[in-house]
Design a protein around this motif. Structure first.
Motif, PDB file in Angstrom:
ATOM      1  N   GLY A   1      10.600   7.613   0.042  1.00 38.50           N
ATOM      2  CA  GLY A   1       9.338   8.347   0.002  1.00 38.50           C
ATOM      3  C   GLY A   1       8.288   7.534  -0.706  1.00 38.50           C
ATOM      4  O   GLY A   1       8.551   6.933  -1.742  1.00 38.50           O
ATOM      5  N   GLY A   2       7.088   7.499  -0.105  1.00 35.78           N
ATOM      6  CA  GLY A   2       6.027   6.685  -0.655  1.00 35.78           C
ATOM      7  C   GLY A   2       4.838   7.474  -1.142  1.00 35.78           C
ATOM      8  O   GLY A   2       4.728   8.689  -0.936  1.00 35.78           O
ATOM      9  N   TYR A   3       3.955   6.768  -1.786  1.00 36.37           N
ATOM     10  CA  TYR A   3       2.746   7.335  -2.346  1.00 36.37           C
ATOM     11  C   TYR A   3       1.884   8.002  -1.279  1.00 36.37           C
ATOM     12  O   TYR A   3       1.176   8.955  -1.550  1.00 36.37           O
ATOM     13  N   ASP A   4       1.926   7.475  -0.046  1.00 40.66           N
ATOM     14  CA  ASP A   4       1.082   8.014   1.014  1.00 40.66           C
ATOM     15  C   ASP A   4       1.610   9.321   1.597  1.00 40.66           C
ATOM     16  O   ASP A   4       1.042   9.869   2.528  1.00 40.66           O
ATOM     17  N   GLY A   5       2.696   9.837   1.048  1.00 37.61           N
ATOM     18  CA  GLY A   5       3.246  11.117   1.499  1.00 37.61           C
ATOM     19  C   GLY A   5       4.186  11.017   2.671  1.00 37.61           C
ATOM     20  O   GLY A   5       4.667  12.032   3.167  1.00 37.61           O
ATOM     21  N   THR A   6       4.496   9.816   3.114  1.00 38.57           N
ATOM     22  CA  THR A   6       5.423   9.661   4.236  1.00 38.57           C
ATOM     23  C   THR A   6       6.836   9.437   3.721  1.00 38.57           C
ATOM     24  O   THR A   6       7.053   8.932   2.622  1.00 38.57           O
TER      25      THR A   6
ATOM     26  N   GLN B   1       0.818  -1.201   0.000  1.00 35.03           N
ATOM     27  CA  GLN B   1       0.000   0.000   0.000  1.00 35.03           C
ATOM     28  C   GLN B   1       0.859   1.262   0.000  1.00 35.03           C
ATOM     29  O   GLN B   1       0.334   2.361   0.006  1.00 35.03           O
ATOM     30  N   ASN B   2       2.172   1.095   0.025  1.00 29.88           N
ATOM     31  CA  ASN B   2       3.070   2.247   0.055  1.00 29.88           C
ATOM     32  C   ASN B   2       4.159   2.106  -1.003  1.00 29.88           C
ATOM     33  O   ASN B   2       5.312   1.838  -0.686  1.00 29.88           O
ATOM     34  N   PRO B   3       3.810   2.261  -2.282  1.00 28.46           N
ATOM     35  CA  PRO B   3       4.827   2.180  -3.323  1.00 28.46           C
ATOM     36  C   PRO B   3       5.955   3.188  -3.078  1.00 28.46           C
ATOM     37  O   PRO B   3       5.709   4.284  -2.599  1.00 28.46           O
ATOM     38  N   VAL B   4       7.160   2.783  -3.400  1.00 31.82           N
ATOM     39  CA  VAL B   4       8.329   3.642  -3.205  1.00 31.82           C
ATOM     40  C   VAL B   4       8.544   4.458  -4.477  1.00 31.82           C
ATOM     41  O   VAL B   4       8.747   3.903  -5.552  1.00 31.82           O
ATOM     42  N   PHE B   5       8.522   5.778  -4.328  1.00 33.25           N
ATOM     43  CA  PHE B   5       8.711   6.667  -5.470  1.00 33.25           C
ATOM     44  C   PHE B   5      10.086   7.314  -5.508  1.00 33.25           C
ATOM     45  O   PHE B   5      10.537   7.746  -6.553  1.00 33.25           O
ATOM     46  N   VAL B   6      10.742   7.406  -4.346  1.00 36.62           N
ATOM     47  CA  VAL B   6      12.038   8.073  -4.304  1.00 36.62           C
ATOM     48  C   VAL B   6      12.871   7.494  -3.166  1.00 36.62           C
ATOM     49  O   VAL B   6      12.336   7.097  -2.134  1.00 36.62           O
ATOM     50  N   VAL B   7      14.178   7.391  -3.395  1.00 40.06           N
ATOM     51  CA  VAL B   7      15.130   6.990  -2.359  1.00 40.06           C
ATOM     52  C   VAL B   7      16.335   7.924  -2.431  1.00 40.06           C
ATOM     53  O   VAL B   7      16.703   8.387  -3.513  1.00 40.06           O
ATOM     54  N   ALA B   8      16.915   8.203  -1.278  1.00 44.76           N
ATOM     55  CA  ALA B   8      18.099   9.069  -1.229  1.00 44.76           C
ATOM     56  C   ALA B   8      18.897   8.750   0.019  1.00 44.76           C
ATOM     57  O   ALA B   8      18.329   8.489   1.081  1.00 44.76           O
TER      58      ALA B   8
END
Length: 188
Positions: free
Chosen positions: A138-143, A120-127
């Motif tokens: 960072g996930g789709y849910d804004g966290t 339920q929390n796809p990963v869109f960004v990593v750093a």
């Protein structure tokens, strides 16, 4: 500088002159769009996260492909996020399936087990943090979730880091929390 597009094309630009210096074609057909890009710290590799769930490693100088990593195997999800550790020893991939995976960019092999952030929390960004000790996803849910980079190290290194922080567990503690797993010698 690199820029990707929905057709799987990555254009390489010289930021000083603004001129196009090369084009990489990651694939053709369905789900080959470019979702994420990252250069290794030494600039000798570019990691390209693709809509088909793969991460393609290329040499930007020769414009030749080096390897294809199956970042989201067995799913229909793309590989949205890619980041190299500051020392260049790890490549982290994050996907729409909610997993984070670590890879050795030199051998193209996975390092450690994948971490599940939740479907339920796809990963869109990593750093990575500049010192390489923390990874943010960072996930789709804004966290934004923070992870100890040592979680992505081979098991012996992760155990050593844990033991250095909290001390070696007693045999009873180990058996309670890691039942059935042999206690590694590195913590002894």
């Amino acid at each position: 500088l690199a820029g990707g597009s929905g057709d799987g094309t990555v254009r390489l630009w010289n930021p000083a002159t603004g001129r196009l210096v090369g084009v990489l074609q990651t694939g053709t057909g369905r789900n080959t769009g470019v979702y994420g890009l990252a250069f290794s710290p030494d600039g000798k590799l570019v990691a390209i996260g693709c809509g088909d769930g793969t991460v393609r490693l290329w040499n930007p100088a020769t414009r030749r492909p080096l390897a294809t990593l199956h970042a989201t195997p067995g799913t229909q999800y793309g590989a949205d996020a890619v980041a190299f550790s500051p020392d260049g020893q790890l490549l982290i991939t994050g996907g729409l399936d909610g997993t984070l995976r670590a890879w050795n960019p030199a051998t193209h092999q996975p390092v450690g087990a994948p971490l599940q952030t939740g479907v339920q929390n796809p990963v869109f960004v990593v750093a990575f943090r500049p010192d390489g000790r923390l990874l943010a996803s960072g996930g789709y849910d804004g966290t934004v979730r923070l992870w100890q980079a040592s979680l992505f190290a081979p098991a012996a290194a992760a155990y050593a880091a844990l033991c250095a922080d909290v001390g070696p567990p007693a045999r009873q503690e180990w058996n309670h929390y890691a039942f059935g797993e042999p206690q590694p010698a590195v913590c002894g």
